[in-house]
Design a protein around this motif. Structure first.
Motif, mmCIF file in Angstrom:
data_model
loop_
_atom_site.group_PDB
_atom_site.id
_atom_site.type_symbol
_atom_site.label_atom_id
_atom_site.label_comp_id
_atom_site.label_asym_id
_atom_site.label_seq_id
_atom_site.Cartn_x
_atom_site.Cartn_y
_atom_site.Cartn_z
ATOM 1 N N ILE A 70 17.955 -3.493 8.064
ATOM 2 C CA ILE A 70 17.654 -2.000 9.773
ATOM 3 C C ILE A 70 16.701 -1.365 8.910
ATOM 4 N N LEU A 71 16.007 -0.873 9.194
ATOM 5 C CA LEU A 71 14.952 0.166 8.667
ATOM 6 C C LEU A 71 15.470 1.676 9.566
ATOM 7 N N ALA A 72 15.588 2.444 9.253
ATOM 8 C CA ALA A 72 16.057 3.642 9.859
ATOM 9 C C ALA A 72 14.276 4.575 9.417
ATOM 10 N N GLU A 73 14.657 5.552 9.901
ATOM 11 C CA GLU A 73 12.889 6.278 9.153
ATOM 12 C C GLU A 73 12.913 7.324 7.908
ATOM 13 N N ALA A 74 14.075 6.901 8.203
ATOM 14 C CA ALA A 74 14.137 7.814 6.143
ATOM 15 C C ALA A 74 13.748 6.851 5.169
ATOM 16 N N ASP A 75 14.037 5.511 5.436
ATOM 17 C CA ASP A 75 13.517 4.403 4.027
ATOM 18 C C ASP A 75 12.095 4.295 5.061
ATOM 19 N N LEU A 76 11.554 4.072 6.204
ATOM 20 C CA LEU A 76 10.204 4.053 5.926
ATOM 21 C C LEU A 76 9.342 4.906 5.068
ATOM 22 N N ARG A 77 9.994 6.284 5.263
ATOM 23 C CA ARG A 77 9.207 6.741 4.995
ATOM 24 C C ARG A 77 9.192 7.162 3.469
ATOM 25 N N ASP A 78 10.442 6.844 2.696
ATOM 26 C CA ASP A 78 10.110 6.589 1.573
ATOM 27 C C ASP A 78 9.524 5.024 1.044
ATOM 28 N N LEU A 79 8.998 3.976 1.881
ATOM 29 C CA LEU A 79 8.235 2.779 1.538
ATOM 30 C C LEU A 79 6.593 3.514 1.433
ATOM 31 N N TYR A 80 6.377 4.294 2.950
ATOM 32 C CA TYR A 80 5.022 4.962 2.570
ATOM 33 C C TYR A 80 5.176 5.751 1.138
ATOM 34 N N GLU A 81 5.742 6.850 0.637
ATOM 35 C CA GLU A 81 5.753 7.216 -0.669
ATOM 36 C C GLU A 81 5.643 6.677 -1.642
ATOM 37 N N TRP A 82 6.167 5.275 -2.099
ATOM 38 C CA TRP A 82 6.107 4.607 -3.004
ATOM 39 C C TRP A 82 4.757 3.942 -2.708
ATOM 40 N N ALA A 83 4.296 3.134 -1.830
ATOM 41 C CA ALA A 83 3.284 2.476 -1.507
ATOM 42 C C ALA A 83 2.875 2.981 -2.118
ATOM 43 N N ALA A 84 1.872 4.737 -1.643
ATOM 44 C CA ALA A 84 0.839 5.652 -2.057
ATOM 45 C C ALA A 84 0.709 5.810 -3.408
ATOM 46 N N ALA A 85 2.010 6.015 -3.527
ATOM 47 C CA ALA A 85 2.143 6.032 -5.159
ATOM 48 C C ALA A 85 1.618 4.903 -6.211
ATOM 49 N N LEU A 86 2.625 3.771 -5.879
ATOM 50 C CA LEU A 86 1.799 2.446 -6.815
ATOM 51 C C LEU A 86 0.451 2.616 -5.714
ATOM 52 N N LEU A 87 -0.588 2.864 -5.801
ATOM 53 C CA LEU A 87 -1.983 2.193 -5.409
ATOM 54 C C LEU A 87 -2.629 3.491 -6.224
ATOM 55 N N ALA A 88 -1.821 4.658 -6.489
ATOM 56 C CA ALA A 88 -2.417 5.686 -7.187
ATOM 57 C C ALA A 88 -2.563 5.842 -8.530
ATOM 58 N N LEU A 89 -1.193 4.633 -9.216
ATOM 59 C CA LEU A 89 -0.992 4.277 -10.241
ATOM 60 C C LEU A 89 -2.388 3.213 -10.818
ATOM 61 N N ALA A 90 -2.545 2.587 -10.103
ATOM 62 C CA ALA A 90 -3.817 1.706 -9.663
ATOM 63 C C ALA A 90 -4.867 2.017 -10.129
ATOM 64 N N LEU A 91 -4.998 3.254 -9.019
ATOM 65 C CA LEU A 91 -6.454 4.028 -9.431
ATOM 66 C C LEU A 91 -6.641 4.401 -10.438
ATOM 67 N N ALA A 92 -5.312 5.348 -11.480
ATOM 68 C CA ALA A 92 -5.543 5.686 -12.185
ATOM 69 C C ALA A 92 -6.970 5.298 -13.535
ATOM 70 N N GLY A 93 -7.168 5.858 -13.874
ATOM 71 C CA GLY A 93 -7.813 6.335 -14.501
ATOM 72 C C GLY A 93 -9.856 5.414 -14.144
ATOM 73 N N GLN A 94 -9.270 5.174 -12.880
ATOM 74 C CA GLN A 94 -11.072 4.709 -12.564
ATOM 75 C C GLN A 94 -12.500 5.659 -13.005
#
Length: 207
Positions: A70-94
């Motif tokens: 059951i996805l609550a609003e807070a869960d979804l916010r955390d997933l979006y924040e996690w996605a942004a952090a992971l993609l930023a890590l992938a682009l680090a150093g480019q």
């Protein structure tokens, strides 16, 4: 069919169903019932559910079995924040490439928005040589698939945002891509409550 092959078949089928949202949020997943539906014994079904629980596509509760998350609003916010952090890590150093002239053709609009965003995120993750980051992004893509259709209904403009990020990636415009990734996920976080509501069956109360 060997036990290992049966378990793999059951795992893939249950994973597909969970990602597509074929189970209602919070729906209890009974291994014996699923076994009859899948033409397998309860053991490979239970093993597959444990595997999906480890991947966090299915919830597992001690003495209470398995259920669709059951996805609550807070869960979804955390997933979006996690996605942004992971993609930023992938682009680090480019580093920026020399200015490119002309423009690439905009990616054509496809009916599969979830597929488009999965393709883009995997391509970004590929920029990093860190295998753990690759696995993390792949898992994020799988866990996010269930709400992508609702996301598109809430904000049809997100398809154009993905196309714009895809173009930045192909032209290696790293600064622009990082900025778009940040804006994209900030907007997702702002709309998280509406996305959760769009996923809820009409007969399910809001409270």
């Amino acid at each position: 069919m060997s036990p290992g092959a049966t378990m793999e078949r059951v795992y893939r089928e249950l994973k597909t169903r969970a990602m597509r949202g074929e189970f209602a949020p919070g729906e209890r997943l009974d291994p014996s019932v699923l076994a009859r539906d899948l033409g397998a014994s309860a053991t490979p079904v239970r093993d597959a559910l444990h595997r999906l629980s480890g991947e966090r596509l299915i919830d597992s509760w001690h003495h209470e079995g398995f259920r669709q998350p059951i996805l609550a609003e807070a869960d979804l916010r955390d997933l979006y924040e996690w996605a942004a952090a992971l993609l930023a890590l992938a682009l680090a150093g480019q580093t920026p490439d020399p200015a490119l002239t002309g423009s690439a053709p905009v990616k054509s609009s496809e009916p599969d928005y979830a597929g488009d965003i999965a393709h883009l995120f995997r391509a970004i993750a590929f920029r990093s040589g860190n295998r753990e980051l690759h696995f993390a992004v792949a898992n994020l893509i799988d866990r996010s698939h269930v709400f992508r259709a609702a996301e598109l209904r809430v904000d049809p403009g997100c398809r154009a945002a993905i196309a714009a990020m895809d173009e930045d990636l192909r032209f290696r415009r790293w600064s622009a891509l990082r900025a778009k990734i940040t804006r994209f996920h900030r907007l997702r976080m702002a709309l998280a409550g509406r996305v959760v509501a769009a996923m809820r069956p009409r007969e399910q109360p809001l409270g």
